[in-house]
Design an enzyme around this catalytic site. Structure first.
Site, mmCIF file in Angstrom:
data_model
loop_
_atom_site.group_PDB
_atom_site.id
_atom_site.type_symbol
_atom_site.label_atom_id
_atom_site.label_comp_id
_atom_site.label_asym_id
_atom_site.label_seq_id
_atom_site.Cartn_x
_atom_site.Cartn_y
_atom_site.Cartn_z
ATOM 1 C CG ASP A 1 19.841 31.707 49.487
ATOM 2 O OD1 ASP A 1 18.717 32.343 49.351
ATOM 3 O OD2 ASP A 1 18.725 30.163 49.606
ATOM 4 C CG LEU B 1 20.978 39.409 36.563
ATOM 5 C CD1 LEU B 1 21.572 39.054 35.393
ATOM 6 C CD2 LEU B 1 20.417 40.615 36.238
ATOM 7 C CB ALA B 2 19.555 36.515 42.197
ATOM 8 C CB ALA B 3 14.295 38.240 41.708
ATOM 9 C CE1 TYR C 1 9.677 39.665 40.463
ATOM 10 C CE2 TYR C 1 7.943 40.826 39.438
ATOM 11 C CZ TYR C 1 9.240 40.756 39.462
ATOM 12 O OH TYR C 1 10.265 40.370 38.434
ATOM 13 C CE LYS D 1 12.439 41.613 41.287
ATOM 14 N NZ LYS D 1 14.040 42.116 40.336
ATOM 15 C CG HIS E 1 14.020 40.388 30.012
ATOM 16 N ND1 HIS E 1 13.185 41.480 31.182
ATOM 17 C CD2 HIS E 1 15.363 39.758 30.598
ATOM 18 C CE1 HIS E 1 14.174 41.218 32.368
ATOM 19 N NE2 HIS E 1 14.618 40.064 31.985
HETATM 20 O O1 G4F Z 1 5.066 35.037 31.515
HETATM 21 P P1 G4F Z 1 4.040 36.182 32.670
HETATM 22 O O2 G4F Z 1 3.914 35.189 33.557
HETATM 23 O O3 G4F Z 1 5.696 37.575 32.823
HETATM 24 P P2 G4F Z 1 4.573 38.766 34.356
HETATM 25 O O4 G4F Z 1 4.246 38.589 35.236
HETATM 26 O O5 G4F Z 1 4.569 39.539 33.305
HETATM 27 O O6 G4F Z 1 5.894 38.802 34.127
HETATM 28 C C1 G4F Z 1 7.163 38.475 34.089
HETATM 29 O O7 G4F Z 1 8.462 39.700 32.933
HETATM 30 C C2 G4F Z 1 7.816 41.320 34.423
HETATM 31 C C3 G4F Z 1 8.476 42.016 33.964
HETATM 32 O O8 G4F Z 1 7.922 42.645 33.730
HETATM 33 C C4 G4F Z 1 9.098 40.449 35.134
HETATM 34 F F1 G4F Z 1 9.211 41.311 36.504
HETATM 35 C C5 G4F Z 1 9.114 38.828 35.506
HETATM 36 O O9 G4F Z 1 9.561 38.362 36.867
HETATM 37 C C6 G4F Z 1 8.569 37.986 34.381
HETATM 38 O O10 G4F Z 1 9.756 37.502 34.637
HETATM 39 O O11 G4F Z 1 2.557 36.218 32.384
HETATM 40 C C7 G4F Z 1 2.238 37.691 31.467
HETATM 41 C C8 G4F Z 1 0.929 37.885 31.056
HETATM 42 C C9 G4F Z 1 0.876 38.034 32.456
HETATM 43 O O12 G4F Z 1 -0.477 38.909 33.090
HETATM 44 C C10 G4F Z 1 -0.559 36.712 32.555
HETATM 45 O O13 G4F Z 1 -2.006 36.783 33.220
HETATM 46 O O14 G4F Z 1 -0.071 36.883 30.544
HETATM 47 C C11 G4F Z 1 -0.514 36.717 31.248
HETATM 48 N N1 G4F Z 1 -1.084 35.057 31.480
HETATM 49 C C12 G4F Z 1 -1.945 34.390 30.349
HETATM 50 N N2 G4F Z 1 -2.292 33.370 30.568
HETATM 51 C C13 G4F Z 1 0.147 34.215 31.596
HETATM 52 C C14 G4F Z 1 -1.030 32.863 31.315
HETATM 53 N N3 G4F Z 1 0.468 34.107 32.340
HETATM 54 C C15 G4F Z 1 1.849 32.606 32.541
HETATM 55 N N4 G4F Z 1 2.777 33.118 33.865
HETATM 56 N N5 G4F Z 1 1.168 31.629 32.778
HETATM 57 C C16 G4F Z 1 -0.464 31.286 32.139
HETATM 58 O O15 G4F Z 1 -0.908 30.908 31.490
#
Ligand code: G4F
Length: 341
Positions: A37, A59-61, A130, A134, A160
Site C-alpha cells: 500500500d 500508476l497507483a493513486a 488531487y 500530484k 487516457h
Molecule cells: O473523467 P473525469 O472525472 O476526469 P478528470 O477529472 O479529467 O481526471 C482524469 O484525468 C486526469 C488527467 O488529466 C488524471 F490525472 C485523473 O486521475 C483522472 O484520470 O472528468 C473529466 C471532466 C471534468 O471537467 C468533469 O467536471 O468531465 C467533467 N464531468 C462532467 N460530468 C464529469 C461529469 N466528470 C465525472 N467524473 N462525472 C460526471 O458526471
C-alpha cells in the site's frame, strides 16, 4: 509481459474482490502479485527489497479528482508522500544505479490553465487537492533525479481512456449509459459540466509511451497527449451515435438537456451533484517532445476510434448482462414450476 518482462504488481487487501481487470493475467508464470500500500512505507520497502526491480511504474493513486475534495488527506498521503516512499525504498535498497522509475504525473497540474495548449514549459496551477498532491509527486521525482542522480521521470499524461476505465470517470460513465439506454436498461444519464474540454487519448497507446520514457537515453519528463481537444458534450453525442441514438442538445448550464432526435425523449440531464468546487475546464496537450524524442505517435488511435471501441465494449457487456438476466429469469421460473430442482 508481451515484451518478456517478469511483472510484479502490488494489490491492497480488501474483503471484496476488485481484481476484475487483471483476472486474465493471474496464473501466468511471469505475473506476480504482492500485498502493498502506498500509505505503508514498510510494505513498499519489503516488495522493492524482495523483487529488486529494474523498472518501476508508479500508476497507483487516489486518481478521482472529485473524490479528492472529499478525501484530501488520504489523497495527499497516497498521491504525494506515496511517491516519496517509492523513491526512498529504491534508495535504501541501493538500487539507484539500476532501477528506473516512471511516475504517473498528470495534466491536472496545469489546472486553471495559464497557456493553451500545454507543454513541458507551461506553468503549473493545480486546481484540486488531487492536483496539489500530484504536484508534490512531480517535484520530488525531479529532486531525487538531481540530488541522487536517479533515473526517475514523470509522464505528464492527459486523460487516457479505454474499455477498462473506471465507471465513475466521465467517458466510461457516458459509454456505459449510452449502451444501457440503447438496450432499455437505463432511462437517463446525469452529468456535470458538459462544456469542460479534454484531450482524450487511448490508454493502451499511452502505456507504450510510458515504457518508451524509461528506455530513453536520459531521464526526462514528457507531456503525453493527442494534441486534439473535445468537450464532454461532444464525447456524449458521439458515444450515443455509436450506440444508435442521435442526440440534440438544448438549453444552457444546469438546464441543458440531451434529447433523442427520433423520440423527443430527454436522455441526458445536468446535475449539480457532479460539479466540482473548482473545475479544470481547458486541457489540451502538445505532445511534440514525445513525438520528436521518443518517436511516439500521438494519433495512433483517433478520438472517433476511442469512443467507438469503448461503446462497442459496453454494448457487448450490457448484452451479456441481459442474457444472464434472461437465464436467471428462466431458471427462477423453472425452479418455481419444479421443472428443475
Ligand atoms: O473523467 P473525469 O472525472 O476526469 P478528470 O477529472 O479529467 O481526471 C482524469 O484525468 C486526469 C488527467 O488529466 C488524471 F490525472 C485523473 O486521475 C483522472 O484520470 O472528468 C473529466 C471532466 C471534468 O471537467 C468533469 O467536471 O468531465 C467533467 N464531468 C462532467 N460530468 C464529469 C461529469 N466528470 C465525472 N467524473 N462525472 C460526471 O458526471
Amino acid at each position: 509481459m508481451e515484451k518478456g518482462y517478469d511483472v510484479h504488481g502490488t494489490i491492497r487487501r480488501s474483503s471484496v474482490d476488485y481484481r476484475e481487470r487483471i483476472a486474465h493475467l493471474e496464473g501466468h508464470p511471469n505475473f506476480h502479485l504482492h500485498y502493498a500500500d502506498l500509505g505503508d512505507s514498510m510494505s513498499i520497502l519489503q516488495v522493492v527489497k524482495k523483487v529488486r526491480p529494474d523498472e518501476i511504474y508508479n500508476l497507483a493513486a487516489q486518481s478521482h479528482v472529485q473524490v479528492s475534495f472529499d478525501s484530501p488527506e488520504f489523497t495527499a498521503d497516497v498521491d504525494a508522500t506515496g511517491v516519496l516512499r517509492i523513491l526512498e525504498a529504491v534508495r535504501q535498497c541501493d538500487l539507484t544505479d539500476t532501477c528506473r522509475i516512471y511516475q504517473a504525473s498528470t495534466s491536472e497540474l496545469y489546472g486553471k490553465v495559464e497557456q493553451v495548449p500545454q507543454d513541458e514549459h507551461t506553468p503549473f496551477h493545480p486546481y484540486s487537492p488531487y492536483a496539489v498532491a500530484k504536484l508534490y509527486g512531480y517535484w520530488i521525482v525531479k529532486e531525487y533525479r538531481e540530488a541522487y542522480d536517479m533515473f526517475c521521470c514523470s509522464g505528464i499524461l492527459f486523460n487516457h481512456e479505454s474499455e477498462r476505465r473506471g465507471e465513475t470517470f466521465v467517458t466510461r460513465k457516458i459509454t456505459l449509459a449510452a449502451a444501457r439506454i440503447a438496450q432499455g436498461k437505463q432511462d437517463k444519464l446525469y452529468l456535470g459540466n458538459l462544456s469542460s474540454l479534454r484531450d482524450w487519448g487511448y490508454a493502451k497507446d499511452y502505456v507504450e509511451c510510458m515504457w518508451l520514457i524509461l528506455q530513453n537515453d536520459k531521464p526526462e519528463d514528457f507531456v503525453i497527449a493527442t494534441g486534439e481537444q473535445h468537450s464532454v458534450r461532444e464525447f456524449c453525442q458521439l458515444a450515443f451515435r455509436y450506440a444508435g441514438i442521435e442526440l440534440r442538445f438544448e438549453g444552457e448550464g444546469e438546464n441543458e438537456k440531451g434529447i433523442d432526435v427520433k423520440t423527443g425523449k430527454v436522455l441526458v440531464e445536468v446535475s449539480p451533484d457532479f460539479y466540482r468546487p473548482t473545475d479544470v475546464v481547458n486541457l489540451w496537450g502538445n505532445p511534440a517532445k514525445a513525438k520528436r524524442e521518443l518517436g511516439w505517435n500521438p494519433q495512433k488511435t483517433t478520438f472517433e476510434q476511442l469512443v467507438k471501441l469503448m461503446v462497442e465494449a459496453d454494448m457487448a457487456k450490457v448484452a451479456v448482462e441481459r442474457a444472464g438476466e434472461r437465464v436467471r429469469t428462466n431458471l427462477e421460473e423453472y425452479l418455481e414450476k419444479g421443472i428443475v430442482k
